[in-house]
Design a protein around this motif. Structure first.
Motif, PDB file in Angstrom:
ATOM      1  N   GLN A 277      -7.863  -1.481  -1.665  1.00 10.35           N
ATOM      2  CA  GLN A 277      -8.226  -0.141  -2.138  1.00 10.35           C
ATOM      3  C   GLN A 277      -8.821   0.727  -1.027  1.00 10.35           C
ATOM      4  O   GLN A 277      -9.055   1.914  -1.232  1.00 10.35           O
ATOM      5  N   HIS A 278      -9.054   0.124   0.135  1.00 12.02           N
ATOM      6  CA  HIS A 278      -9.667   0.863   1.248  1.00 12.02           C
ATOM      7  C   HIS A 278      -8.721   1.949   1.742  1.00 12.02           C
ATOM      8  O   HIS A 278      -7.495   1.778   1.727  1.00 12.02           O
ATOM      9  N   ILE A 279      -9.297   3.054   2.203  1.00  5.12           N
ATOM     10  CA  ILE A 279      -8.479   4.178   2.668  1.00  5.12           C
ATOM     11  C   ILE A 279      -7.613   3.802   3.872  1.00  5.12           C
ATOM     12  O   ILE A 279      -6.544   4.376   4.096  1.00  5.12           O
ATOM     13  N   LEU A 280      -8.056   2.827   4.661  1.00 12.63           N
ATOM     14  CA  LEU A 280      -7.297   2.399   5.837  1.00 12.63           C
ATOM     15  C   LEU A 280      -6.453   1.148   5.582  1.00 12.63           C
ATOM     16  O   LEU A 280      -5.927   0.562   6.524  1.00 12.63           O
ATOM     17  N   ALA A 281      -6.322   0.762   4.315  1.00 11.97           N
ATOM     18  CA  ALA A 281      -5.521  -0.430   3.990  1.00 11.97           C
ATOM     19  C   ALA A 281      -4.067  -0.200   4.371  1.00 11.97           C
ATOM     20  O   ALA A 281      -3.505   0.875   4.139  1.00 11.97           O
ATOM     21  N   LEU A 282      -3.471  -1.213   4.961  1.00  5.85           N
ATOM     22  CA  LEU A 282      -2.082  -1.127   5.410  1.00  5.85           C
ATOM     23  C   LEU A 282      -1.161  -1.841   4.422  1.00  5.85           C
ATOM     24  O   LEU A 282      -1.611  -2.712   3.671  1.00  5.85           O
ATOM     25  N   PRO A 283       0.123  -1.497   4.448  1.00 11.14           N
ATOM     26  CA  PRO A 283       1.056  -2.228   3.575  1.00 11.14           C
ATOM     27  C   PRO A 283       1.158  -3.688   4.024  1.00 11.14           C
ATOM     28  O   PRO A 283       1.100  -3.982   5.224  1.00 11.14           O
ATOM     29  N   PRO A 284       1.292  -4.600   3.074  1.00 12.58           N
ATOM     30  CA  PRO A 284       1.394  -6.020   3.438  1.00 12.58           C
ATOM     31  C   PRO A 284       2.709  -6.332   4.146  1.00 12.58           C
ATOM     32  O   PRO A 284       3.697  -5.615   3.985  1.00 12.58           O
TER      33      PRO A 284
END
Length: 199
Positions: free
Chosen positions: A151-158
């Motif tokens: 949910q983090h704004i800087l989360a990247l696609p897996p």
């Protein structure tokens, strides 16, 4: 200091080289998965990531509390039936903490084998969450790298890698560590490249 004989030098060299990793049983998916998961963790930590042990510490704390409850019930100074109320309380607490532990396993740990802190020196606000799957009736091992906080704004696609375990193990169950190591590093590179693209 006397020089080592060739035989002694060979013995010292042999003792310095770790034995090859080997699955105890090629027909046991849990044995294969354990070797691959452990090696994956080594690759990620060798890359410079630092393991986040917060979830492990939570599980250990719950386990210690559960053991303490069991010990209290066992060694309570009064005999049955005088300790009946105390025993009932211990049983209820024991069940509650076991349910909490199962809840943590099912909702937080899932199939994850490693959580890390953000890479040292990076501006990413989230570390890695690495999970793996090897179904009982399949030889296809899936390794997945994603953000520890989706949910983090800087989360990247897996990113994922799926391959047959036959690509990494010999017929004797020995792991071709260099091949597997390269595959895991390539997957890490793919994930880290996504991080650079997002900046």
């Amino acid at each position: 200091m006397a020089a080592l004989s060739p035989r002694d030098a060979a013995a010292v060299l042999a003792s310095a080289i770790p034995p090859p990793k080997k699955a105890a049983n090629l027909l046991d998916p849990f044995s294969l998965k354990r070797v691959l998961d452990d090696t994956t963790s080594e690759v990620v930590l060798e890359r410079g990531y630092v393991e986040n042990v917060k979830l492990s510490n939570l599980k250990m704390s719950i386990g210690v509390i559960t053991c303490a409850i069991a010990l209290a019930a066992q060694f309570y100074p009064k005999k049955f039936p005088e300790n009946k109320t105390f025993l009932i309380g211990c049983i209820i607490l024991y069940v509650i903490f076991n349910v909490i532990l199962q809840y943590v396993n099912l909702t937080k740990e899932k199939q994850y084998i490693l959580f890390t802190h953000p890479f040292p020196g990076s501006f990413s606000g989230t570390g890695l969450a690495i999970s793996s799957k090897l179904p009982r009736s399949s030889d296809m091992y899936t390794l997945r790298i994603e953000s520890a906080d989706s949910q983090h704004i800087l989360a990247l696609p897996p990113v994922e890698l799926t391959k047959s375990v036959t690509k990494w193990f010999t017929k004797d169950g020995v792991l071709a560590e260099d091949i597997f190591w390269d595959d895991v590093e390539s997957l890490l590179d793919t994930y880290e490249n996504e991080s650079r693209k997002s900046k």
